[in-house]
Design an enzyme around this catalytic site. Sequence first.
Site, PDB file in Angstrom:
ATOM      1  N   ASN A  80       1.045  -1.000  -0.103  1.00  0.00           N
ATOM      2  CA  ASN A  80       0.076  -0.001   0.001  1.00  0.00           C
ATOM      3  C   ASN A  80       1.018   1.125   0.060  1.00  0.00           C
ATOM      4  O   ASN A  80       2.036   1.176  -0.405  1.00  0.00           O
ATOM      5  CB  ASN A  80      -0.974  -0.195   1.120  1.00  0.00           C
ATOM      6  CG  ASN A  80      -2.103   0.590   0.592  1.00  0.00           C
ATOM      7  OD1 ASN A  80      -2.570   1.712   0.276  1.00  0.00           O
ATOM      8  ND2 ASN A  80      -3.528  -0.110   0.937  1.00  0.00           N
ATOM      9  N   ARG A  81       0.335   2.422   0.202  1.00  0.00           N
ATOM     10  CA  ARG A  81       0.910   3.519   0.033  1.00  0.00           C
ATOM     11  C   ARG A  81       1.793   4.311   1.334  1.00  0.00           C
ATOM     12  O   ARG A  81       1.040   4.066   2.422  1.00  0.00           O
ATOM     13  CB  ARG A  81      -0.136   4.608  -0.523  1.00  0.00           C
ATOM     14  CG  ARG A  81      -0.676   4.345  -1.850  1.00  0.00           C
ATOM     15  CD  ARG A  81      -1.749   5.289  -2.440  1.00  0.00           C
ATOM     16  NE  ARG A  81      -2.520   4.867  -3.647  1.00  0.00           N
ATOM     17  CZ  ARG A  81      -3.210   3.789  -3.969  1.00  0.00           C
ATOM     18  NH1 ARG A  81      -3.814   3.063  -2.722  1.00  0.00           N
ATOM     19  NH2 ARG A  81      -3.730   3.684  -5.155  1.00  0.00           N
ATOM     20  N   HIS A 106       3.712  -0.079  -2.544  1.00  0.00           N
ATOM     21  CA  HIS A 106       3.856  -1.605  -2.542  1.00  0.00           C
ATOM     22  C   HIS A 106       5.513  -1.739  -2.738  1.00  0.00           C
ATOM     23  O   HIS A 106       5.809  -2.942  -3.481  1.00  0.00           O
ATOM     24  CB  HIS A 106       3.402  -2.095  -3.884  1.00  0.00           C
ATOM     25  CG  HIS A 106       1.884  -2.221  -3.970  1.00  0.00           C
ATOM     26  ND1 HIS A 106       1.029  -2.220  -2.595  1.00  0.00           N
ATOM     27  CD2 HIS A 106       0.680  -2.141  -4.737  1.00  0.00           C
ATOM     28  CE1 HIS A 106      -0.238  -2.463  -2.831  1.00  0.00           C
ATOM     29  NE2 HIS A 106      -0.431  -2.346  -4.112  1.00  0.00           N
ATOM     30  N   HIS A 175      -1.507  -9.899  -3.595  1.00  0.00           N
ATOM     31  CA  HIS A 175      -2.272  -9.000  -4.417  1.00  0.00           C
ATOM     32  C   HIS A 175      -2.981  -9.632  -5.479  1.00  0.00           C
ATOM     33  O   HIS A 175      -2.881  -9.181  -6.706  1.00  0.00           O
ATOM     34  CB  HIS A 175      -1.456  -7.794  -4.879  1.00  0.00           C
ATOM     35  CG  HIS A 175      -2.281  -6.718  -5.091  1.00  0.00           C
ATOM     36  ND1 HIS A 175      -3.194  -6.429  -5.997  1.00  0.00           N
ATOM     37  CD2 HIS A 175      -1.802  -5.538  -4.816  1.00  0.00           C
ATOM     38  CE1 HIS A 175      -3.609  -4.997  -6.105  1.00  0.00           C
ATOM     39  NE2 HIS A 175      -2.748  -4.444  -5.336  1.00  0.00           N
ATOM     40  N   SER A 176      -3.670 -10.881  -5.089  1.00  0.00           N
ATOM     41  CA  SER A 176      -4.320 -11.406  -6.305  1.00  0.00           C
ATOM     42  C   SER A 176      -5.631 -10.819  -6.457  1.00  0.00           C
ATOM     43  O   SER A 176      -6.241 -10.172  -5.800  1.00  0.00           O
ATOM     44  CB  SER A 176      -4.758 -13.033  -5.805  1.00  0.00           C
ATOM     45  OG  SER A 176      -3.698 -13.864  -5.782  1.00  0.00           O
ATOM     46  N   TYR A 177      -5.974 -10.780  -7.843  1.00  0.00           N
ATOM     47  CA  TYR A 177      -7.193 -10.255  -8.287  1.00  0.00           C
ATOM     48  C   TYR A 177      -8.445 -11.348  -8.843  1.00  0.00           C
ATOM     49  O   TYR A 177      -7.844 -12.193  -9.511  1.00  0.00           O
ATOM     50  CB  TYR A 177      -6.892  -9.274  -9.578  1.00  0.00           C
ATOM     51  CG  TYR A 177      -6.245  -8.162  -9.562  1.00  0.00           C
ATOM     52  CD1 TYR A 177      -6.853  -6.999  -9.802  1.00  0.00           C
ATOM     53  CD2 TYR A 177      -4.729  -7.908  -9.113  1.00  0.00           C
ATOM     54  CE1 TYR A 177      -6.109  -5.691 -10.045  1.00  0.00           C
ATOM     55  CE2 TYR A 177      -4.200  -6.955  -9.046  1.00  0.00           C
ATOM     56  CZ  TYR A 177      -4.969  -5.578  -9.649  1.00  0.00           C
ATOM     57  OH  TYR A 177      -4.394  -4.608  -9.495  1.00  0.00           O
ATOM     58  N   ASP A 242     -11.270   1.601  -3.147  1.00  0.00           N
ATOM     59  CA  ASP A 242      -9.759   1.270  -2.759  1.00  0.00           C
ATOM     60  C   ASP A 242      -9.397   1.734  -1.570  1.00  0.00           C
ATOM     61  O   ASP A 242      -8.804   2.683  -1.319  1.00  0.00           O
ATOM     62  CB  ASP A 242      -8.961   1.954  -4.017  1.00  0.00           C
ATOM     63  CG  ASP A 242      -7.460   1.828  -3.933  1.00  0.00           C
ATOM     64  OD1 ASP A 242      -7.124   0.732  -3.289  1.00  0.00           O
ATOM     65  OD2 ASP A 242      -6.631   2.462  -4.798  1.00  0.00           O
ATOM     66  N   GLN A 282      -7.728  -4.110   2.531  1.00  0.00           N
ATOM     67  CA  GLN A 282      -7.964  -3.091   1.414  1.00  0.00           C
ATOM     68  C   GLN A 282      -8.896  -3.800   0.353  1.00  0.00           C
ATOM     69  O   GLN A 282      -8.343  -4.887  -0.120  1.00  0.00           O
ATOM     70  CB  GLN A 282      -6.489  -2.928   0.954  1.00  0.00           C
ATOM     71  CG  GLN A 282      -6.612  -1.696  -0.265  1.00  0.00           C
ATOM     72  CD  GLN A 282      -6.574  -0.251   0.215  1.00  0.00           C
ATOM     73  OE1 GLN A 282      -6.525  -0.178   1.758  1.00  0.00           O
ATOM     74  NE2 GLN A 282      -6.827   0.646  -0.317  1.00  0.00           N
ATOM     75  N   GLU A 310      -7.053  -7.425   0.042  1.00  0.00           N
ATOM     76  CA  GLU A 310      -5.394  -7.496   0.571  1.00  0.00           C
ATOM     77  C   GLU A 310      -5.349  -7.175   2.181  1.00  0.00           C
ATOM     78  O   GLU A 310      -5.477  -5.961   2.518  1.00  0.00           O
ATOM     79  CB  GLU A 310      -4.757  -6.121  -0.027  1.00  0.00           C
ATOM     80  CG  GLU A 310      -4.800  -6.190  -1.719  1.00  0.00           C
ATOM     81  CD  GLU A 310      -4.398  -4.974  -2.316  1.00  0.00           C
ATOM     82  OE1 GLU A 310      -3.491  -4.323  -2.160  1.00  0.00           O
ATOM     83  OE2 GLU A 310      -5.475  -4.422  -2.967  1.00  0.00           O
TER      84      GLU A 310
END
Length: 345
Positions: A80-81, A106, A175-177, A242, A282, A310
Amino acid sequence: MTEVTKDACESLPGGGTVEKFQLKSESVTMEIISLGCIITALKTKDKTGKINDIVLGFDNPEGYLANPRFFGAVVGRVANRIAKGKFTVNGKEYQLAINNGPNAIHGGLKGFDKAIWTPEALPSGVRFSLTSADGEEGFPGELKVWVTYILEGEMLTINYRAQTTKSTPINLTNHSYFNLAGHGTPDIYDHEVSIMAEAYLPVDDTMIPTGEVKPVQDSPFDLRKPVQIGQRLKKLPGLGFDHNFCLSTTKEQQKQQQLCARVYHPPSGRVLEVGTSQPGVQFYTANFLDSSLKGKGGAVYPKHSAFCLETQNWPDAVNKPHFPDALLQPGEDYNQTTWFRFYVA
C-alpha cells in the site's frame, strides 16, 4: 491430501530462473511461481462442476516482470501507500522512490513482487524465502522474509514471517485479483460482498488516509451485510473501492484469524471467504485496469473486472501514530496469517 509438484524451470530475459509449483487438493488447483511468490492460476469448480481459473494473470513469467498491477504477487517491504514516500525511524528520515502519484506504493520500483525467491516444497505447499538488503529500495535494515502457502481441501493459508537487523516498517500481503465467474469475465457487478468491519479509512485525492477512522454506519462503505458490488459502486463517489476496512486491532483478536470478508457469485455458486490476523483489509475493485494488458489466453481485463481483498496493516501507518504499529524491531518476529476458503454454496 494435497499433491505438490514442481514444473519445469523457465529462464528470464537478462538472467534468473523461475520455478513453478502446482498445489492440487480435492477442490482447488493452484500454480505459484518463485518470481514474486505469484499465484498465477487458481482453479475451482462451480455449482455445475465446471472448472474455471478465478485469478487474473499472464501466460508466462515474462508477463509478470513488468506486472504494473501486481497480479497475484506478494508485495513488500511495505504494501500500500506511504505519503510522499517519506517516513522517520529513530530520528532519521528516509526517502523512498515515488511511484504512485506523489506517493510510494508496494515496496518501490523493484519490490518483493519483482524478486526471485528461493522455494522449498512442503508436504501440502511451498515456502519461499528472501533476504532484502539493508538500504534496498530505501528501507533500513537487512530483512529476512519467509512466505508459506499451504493448501488443504478448500482452504489456502498464507503465512508471512520476517526478521530485521534494524527498525523498519513492514507490511506484507498478497495482491491476487479475483473474479469468481472466471478471469476474463468483463466485470464483477453481479458478485455480492460483505466485509465485517465497523470502520474504514477515508482518503485524500492521492489515496492517502486522512487520519480519520470513520464508522461505516449510514455510508456506502457499510458492507457488514451482503451487497451487490455493481449496485453499491453506483452509490460510491470516485472510481470505486480502494479503501482500508478496519478490523480487530488487539493482539488477542488478531491471533484468532477471524473471518473478515465474504464474496458470493450467485450464477456460479462460488464463494470466497477470507480470514486474517492482520488489522485491516484493502478492498479494491480494479479501478485502474483499462483493457490494455493482455492476460492469460488473450483475455482482456477492463476496469472493475476483478476485486482484491488485501489483508494488511493500515496504509501510511508508519506516518500515523494512532494507526496500528508498522515497525518491526530487531529481535522481533513479524508473523501474520491469512486464509482463503473456496467453496460452492
